[in-house]
Design a protein around this motif. Structure first.
Motif, PDB file in Angstrom:
ATOM      1  N   LEU A   1      43.190  42.496  41.870  1.00 11.00           N
ATOM      2  CA  LEU A   1      42.112  42.125  40.944  1.00 11.00           C
ATOM      3  C   LEU A   1      42.742  41.678  39.629  1.00 11.00           C
ATOM      4  O   LEU A   1      43.358  42.484  38.920  1.00 11.00           O
ATOM      5  CB  LEU A   1      41.181  43.319  40.694  1.00 11.00           C
TER       6      LEU A   1
ATOM      7  N   ILE B   1      38.443  39.895  38.433  1.00 11.05           N
ATOM      8  CA  ILE B   1      37.661  41.134  38.380  1.00 11.05           C
ATOM      9  C   ILE B   1      36.169  40.818  38.397  1.00 11.05           C
ATOM     10  O   ILE B   1      35.380  41.518  39.041  1.00 11.05           O
ATOM     11  CB  ILE B   1      38.063  41.963  37.135  1.00 11.05           C
TER      12      ILE B   1
ATOM     13  N   SER C   1      34.912  40.540  41.817  1.00 12.44           N
ATOM     14  CA  SER C   1      35.002  41.735  42.656  1.00 12.44           C
ATOM     15  C   SER C   1      33.783  42.645  42.517  1.00 12.44           C
ATOM     16  O   SER C   1      33.672  43.647  43.223  1.00 12.44           O
ATOM     17  CB  SER C   1      36.253  42.538  42.277  1.00 12.44           C
TER      18      SER C   1
ATOM     19  N   ILE D   1      46.138  45.911  39.969  1.00 13.36           N
ATOM     20  CA  ILE D   1      45.598  45.169  38.825  1.00 13.36           C
ATOM     21  C   ILE D   1      46.729  44.740  37.898  1.00 13.36           C
ATOM     22  O   ILE D   1      47.363  45.590  37.258  1.00 13.36           O
ATOM     23  CB  ILE D   1      44.602  46.044  38.021  1.00 13.36           C
TER      24      ILE D   1
ATOM     25  N   ALA E   1      37.291  47.030  37.144  1.00 15.49           N
ATOM     26  CA  ALA E   1      38.381  46.911  38.122  1.00 15.49           C
ATOM     27  C   ALA E   1      38.746  48.273  38.712  1.00 15.49           C
ATOM     28  O   ALA E   1      38.875  48.427  39.933  1.00 15.49           O
ATOM     29  CB  ALA E   1      39.603  46.277  37.463  1.00 15.49           C
TER      30      ALA E   1
END
Length: 746
Positions: free
Chosen positions: A567, A671, A674, A684, A702
């Motif tokens: 992400l 992000i 997502s 991340i 995230a």
């Protein structure tokens, strides 16, 4: 470098890179004349705009010879024409290149073996004779003829559009939209393209308009620019723009006089589907007012959503009448015996609210018991014989909701049965047959989708919206969940704040709450939360790939494609989702002779690739395929020019090769994209290269996507900035004001 004009004739063997926006292409060509031949099997490198050229075609290219310091001798193409191949070998390669849908290398060989050098004349003049070829029946013959005709028509449009700098994929889309009228529309009404054709924004339409001679100060141009500024602001989450800001943005964009912009805005406001102007309270000072300018769909949706919520809240009908006078101690005691756990006091409040009030909101962070509260609401409602419908904005979230409650759940889009064009099969005239509608991950609901959803809830039915208001707001315009929770509004809500003991043992949960409170996460001594420190952005990108593709799968026994998700705070840059996708694809789904692949633009799609849909397409699949849907490429046919994706909702969806710009690789996603998804492990990258995007709610979103494991890769400085930075400014929306006004009326 030679500056002398030159001509190169050759067969386009393969495209190694193509920028779909600009048409800039790097390709390998087999020259027809021996003196032009280079090395590497006599293939030459050509660069430039090869708009619409297909592998297998014979090209006559005008341009200049030169030398690249890294790649050596190459030919820069200034323009080209297609020359139909004359040899049997050339015709076989041309037909087998995937140019004509339905003809792959095997069929091409059969056709050319039968008709020899006369093959192309037969297809052009007497295509019915293709039935003479062994294995070609009438159905496939008709398909080949239709594809040949369409290819010819597209070629004419391509040649015209080449002069105005339009890319191949957009030219194909223009042709699909307007057919034979394409050239007329582009010449006479170029700004229509921005509204009608996905992928063409105002800037591309403006470039085309300039090329076909539309004046710089044309009112048509200024009005299109104003609409574009509003649609850009909607892409950034705003439902409207203050008039002064819109005028300033348009003047800067269009480089025209302020007076002309004001005149055109007045004219747009007078048009039925132009813009809507409304005097509204200033967000920072209720005594002040400003003029809000909306695109009509957003103004209609905002007014409608507020009105529909009023209708649901104040109707006298009740489709859950059993809970009006229920013995709650008895009901909750039965529930505890059934689930094996007691509800905390604030969870009890939420359950009562959902079952006694027509609209309710449940919010709270991870580990605070939202899921168990939802399960409790559903259990009690079903115990009283209620019809319950469960939905979430994404396929993954719907699956999770179904697992949690033991009942079917669907995406909101499927629940409403959205049709081509975006209209819903269920609306106020034909409401959903449900006594209780529960929608999870409600922070993802944008204004337009929330309006469609609320409109479809029957009078007397109960609506429970569940979500974490501290996460990022929706990708689309509006911040509906935040507006529903605004102080003084009429919608009752419960916020769960207590973290349960079991959740306190999770580093992921405790660090999510630390981040949300503005405290740096703990990155040492936890079994499920790690930081790999790396100050350099480029090195952090490489390390992210190593961690996601090798280290995490090896240490935790996870599948790098299915279980691990990268992400990224942003798309661009060496640690952005774009670059990471290329590197992760090389690691997880590398090219092999046995794996079919298709090069499209600067990307390669392979069987096994993890991909995501990047636009709403109501015409695909059973009930549309929507922005953010994730899947895996399961099949790819060069002959049929199609690629098949199995989505997270277990649906097989087909894409023609000219639709591949609707797909992006999803080994790494931003992000924002997502939201609503949950993964066993997330990695991340947090680097100073993304400093503009580093905000608390971004990092919090995230981290809360992870079920088991979080690995941060990057600099402590960047991490500190993300935790400290509260996102700047609210979105421009008047839903909270309309709801408060509604509460005052009641």
């Amino acid at each position: 470098m030679s500056f002398q004009p030159a001509v190169l004739e050759g067969v386009l063997e393969r495209v190694t890179f193509a920028n779909e926006e600009t048409g800039y292409t790097v390709a390998r060509v087999a020259p027809l004349r021996r003196r032009d031949a280079g090395h590497d099997g006599d293939l030459l490198t050509v660069v430039g705009s090869l708009l619409g050229a297909q592998p297998g075609e014979s090209l006559r290219m005008e341009g200049r010879w030169g030398s690249h310091p890294q790649y050596g001798r190459q030919f820069t193409v200034e323009n080209y024409t297609t020359v139909l191949p004359a040899t049997v070998q050339g015709i076989r390669r041309y037909l087998g290149s995937g140019l004509i849908k339905g003809i792959g290398p095997r069929i091409a060989e059969r056709i050319v073996d039968h008709f020899g050098t006369g093959t192309l004349e037969v297809i052009e003049a007497d295509a019915a004779r293709l039935i003479e070829v062994p294995g070609l029946g009438p159905k496939r013959t008709r398909k080949i003829v239709a594809a040949w005709e369409e290819q010819k028509a597209i070629k004419e449009v391509m040649i015209f559009l080449q002069g105005v700098g339009v890319s191949t994929s957009i030219a194909v889309r223009i042709y699909k939209k307007y057919g034979d009228a394409s050239i007329g529309v582009v010449r006479e009404h170029p700004y229509r393209l921005a509204a009608d054709v996905w992928g063409i924004g105002f800037l591309t339409a403006d470039r085309i308009a300039q090329a076909v001679g539309i004046p710089h100060d044309s009112p048509e141009r200024v009005k299109a620019g104003l609409r574009y500024a509003l649609s850009q602001s909607a892409d950034q989450g705003h439902c409207f723009l203050p008039e002064e800001r819109l005028i300033a943005d348009a003047v800067k964009l269009l480089q025209v006089d302020t007076g002309l912009v004001i005149t055109c805005l007045d004219e747009l406001a007078a048009e039925e589907e132009g813009v809507v102007r409304e005097r509204v309270p200033h967000p920072d000072d209720v005594e002040e007012r400003l003029t809000a300018v909306y695109l009509p769909p957003f103004h209609r949706a905002e007014q409608s959503l507020a009105g529909q919520l009023r209708r649901l809240l104040h109707t006298r009908e009740d489709r859950l009448p059993a809970f009006a006078d229920v013995d709650w101690e008895k009901a909750l005691g039965w529930l505890a015996r059934r689930t094996g756990a007691d509800l905390a006091p604030e969870q009890r409040d939420a359950v009562r609210l959902a079952l006694t009030r027509k609209v309710a909101v449940l919010t709270g962070g991870p580990g605070c018991g939202k899921s168990f509260t939802v399960r409790s609401v559903v259990e009690l409602a079903r115990a009283k014989g209620a019809t319950v419908l469960l939905a979430a904005p994404t396929g993954r979230a719907a699956k999770r909701l179904a697992e949690l409650t033991g009942a079917d759940a669907s995406t909101v889009h499927r629940l409403l049965e959205l049709k081509p064009g975006g209209d819903a099969a269920y609306d106020r005239e034909r409401p959903l047959d449900a006594d209780l509608v529960v929608v999870d991950e409600a922070s993802m609901l944008d204004l337009l989708l929330a309006n469609k959803l609320v409109k479809a809830v029957a009078p007397g039915a109960h609506l429970l919206l569940v979500g974490d208001v501290d996460q990022l707001p929706s990708v689309g315009a509006g911040e509906v969940l935040r507006d529903l929770l605004a102080e003084g509004g009429p919608v009752p809500a419960v916020r769960l704040t207590r973290i349960f003991r079991q959740a306190q043992q999770s580093g992921v949960v405790t660090n999510a709450h630390r981040i949300n409170a503005g405290t740096p996460p703990l990155t040492r001594g936890l079994p499920d939360f790690f930081l790999f420190a790396e100050e350099d952005t480029e090195a952090a990108g490489r390390l992210t790939v190593d961690v996601a593709a090798r280290r995490v799968p090896a240490k935790f026994g996870l599948d790098p494609r299915r279980d691990v998700q990268v992400l990224a705070p942003m798309h661009r840059g060496p640690a952005g989702a774009g670059a990471l996708n290329g590197l992760l694809q090389q690691e997880i789904t590398p090219g092999r002779p046995s794996v079919p692949e298709k090069r499209f633009g600067g990307r390669v799609f392979r069987v096994g690739d993890k991909v995501t849909q990047i636009r709403n397409n109501y015409d695909k699949g059973v009930a549309g395929v929507f922005n953010g849907t994730v899947g895996v490429v399961t099949a790819l046919s060069q002959e049929e020019q199609t690629l098949t994706v199995r989505t997270d909702e277990d649906e097989e969806v087909g894409y023609d090769f000219d639709e591949l710009d609707e797909l992006a690789h999803a080994y790494a996603v931003t992000i924002h994209r997502s939201q609503g998804s949950e993964y066993p492990a997330v990695v991340i990258p947090v680097t100073m290269g993304a400093w503009m995007m580093l905000q608390r709610n971004l990092l919090y979103t995230a981290v809360t996507r992870a079920k088991r494991l979080v690995v941060l890769v990057g600099s402590r400085r960047a991490l500190g900035q993300a935790v400290r930075t509260v996102s700047a400014g609210r979105r421009h929306t008047m839903l909270d004001h309309r709801l408060r006004a509604m509460g005052a009326e009641a």
